[in-house]
Design a protein around this motif. Structure first.
Motif, PDB file in Angstrom:
ATOM      1  N   GLY A 237       0.818  -1.212   0.000  1.00 58.06           N
ATOM      2  CA  GLY A 237       0.000   0.000   0.000  1.00 58.06           C
ATOM      3  C   GLY A 237       0.852   1.263   0.000  1.00 58.06           C
ATOM      4  N   PHE A 238       1.926   1.238   0.770  1.00 56.59           N
ATOM      5  CA  PHE A 238       2.848   2.375   0.817  1.00 56.59           C
ATOM      6  C   PHE A 238       3.484   2.602  -0.557  1.00 56.59           C
ATOM      7  CE2 PHE A 238       7.172   4.015   1.584  1.00 56.59           C
ATOM      8  CZ  PHE A 238       6.853   5.223   2.167  1.00 56.59           C
ATOM      9  N   LEU A 239       3.922   1.515  -1.195  1.00 64.28           N
ATOM     10  CA  LEU A 239       4.518   1.639  -2.532  1.00 64.28           C
ATOM     11  C   LEU A 239       3.502   2.146  -3.548  1.00 64.28           C
ATOM     12  CD1 LEU A 239       6.713  -1.604  -2.659  1.00 64.28           C
ATOM     13  CD2 LEU A 239       7.484   0.762  -2.382  1.00 64.28           C
ATOM     14  N   TYR A 240       2.264   1.663  -3.468  1.00 66.84           N
ATOM     15  CA  TYR A 240       1.205   2.170  -4.348  1.00 66.84           C
ATOM     16  C   TYR A 240       1.029   3.672  -4.143  1.00 66.84           C
ATOM     17  CZ  TYR A 240      -0.725  -2.335  -5.954  1.00 66.84           C
ATOM     18  OH  TYR A 240      -0.928  -3.533  -6.556  1.00 66.84           O
ATOM     19  N   GLY A 241       1.048   4.099  -2.877  1.00 69.59           N
ATOM     20  CA  GLY A 241       0.896   5.511  -2.578  1.00 69.59           C
ATOM     21  C   GLY A 241       2.037   6.351  -3.139  1.00 69.59           C
ATOM     22  N   LEU A 242       3.260   5.851  -3.002  1.00 74.85           N
ATOM     23  CA  LEU A 242       4.416   6.572  -3.541  1.00 74.85           C
ATOM     24  C   LEU A 242       4.354   6.702  -5.051  1.00 74.85           C
ATOM     25  CD1 LEU A 242       7.482   5.226  -1.506  1.00 74.85           C
ATOM     26  CD2 LEU A 242       6.484   7.511  -1.424  1.00 74.85           C
ATOM     27  N   LEU A 243       3.899   5.639  -5.693  1.00 72.90           N
ATOM     28  CA  LEU A 243       3.850   5.632  -7.154  1.00 72.90           C
ATOM     29  C   LEU A 243       2.565   6.257  -7.702  1.00 72.90           C
ATOM     30  CD1 LEU A 243       5.200   2.014  -7.755  1.00 72.90           C
ATOM     31  CD2 LEU A 243       6.445   4.159  -8.039  1.00 72.90           C
ATOM     32  N   GLY A 244       1.628   6.572  -6.818  1.00 68.70           N
ATOM     33  CA  GLY A 244       0.369   7.163  -7.270  1.00 68.70           C
ATOM     34  C   GLY A 244      -0.520   6.172  -8.002  1.00 68.70           C
ATOM     35  N   VAL A 245      -0.379   4.905  -7.672  1.00 71.99           N
ATOM     36  CA  VAL A 245      -1.165   3.847  -8.311  1.00 71.99           C
ATOM     37  C   VAL A 245      -2.353   3.525  -7.416  1.00 71.99           C
ATOM     38  CG1 VAL A 245      -1.114   1.440  -9.080  1.00 71.99           C
ATOM     39  CG2 VAL A 245       0.904   2.883  -9.361  1.00 71.99           C
ATOM     40  N   ARG A 246      -3.525   3.381  -8.035  1.00 72.12           N
ATOM     41  CA  ARG A 246      -4.699   2.987  -7.257  1.00 72.12           C
ATOM     42  C   ARG A 246      -4.688   1.479  -7.070  1.00 72.12           C
ATOM     43  NH1 ARG A 246      -8.969   5.621  -5.781  1.00 72.12           N
ATOM     44  NH2 ARG A 246     -10.305   3.912  -6.399  1.00 72.12           N
TER      45      ARG A 246
END
Length: 89
Positions: A15-24
């Motif tokens: 989830g953190f990596l998704y947030g950093l990359l701006g991926v839903r």
């Protein structure tokens, strides 16, 4: 308990990596949970298929002992009622 901590840690990291990359998230929560339920149910087709190939009966007792605990996460009654094993001296 350790497996749950590892699972939540892995999910949090992703989830953190998704947030950093701006991926839903790849799927809405209900769709994702339904997919996970499908995986759990699909896994149970293997022992059922093996039993059918060996021409063994599919009884409710076998199903409750073999499949239900793996889908629900609740241990079978035989392991809950059994006394704990004592270590050998």
């Amino acid at each position: 308990m350790k497996i749950y901590l590892v699972s939540i840690a892995a999910g949090t990291l992703i989830g953190f990596l998704y947030g950093l990359l701006g991926v839903r998230s790849p799927a809405p929560p209900l769709v994702a949970l339904t997919g996970l339920l499908g995986i759990l149910l699909g896994e149970q087709l293997v022992p059922v298929g093996r039993r059918l190939l060996r021409r063994e009966p599919l009884t409710a007792a076998w199903f409750a002992e073999e499949c239900v605990p793996k889908v629900t996460g609740v241990p079978p009654a035989s392991t809950v009622d059994a006394p704990p094993a004592r270590p050998q001296p």
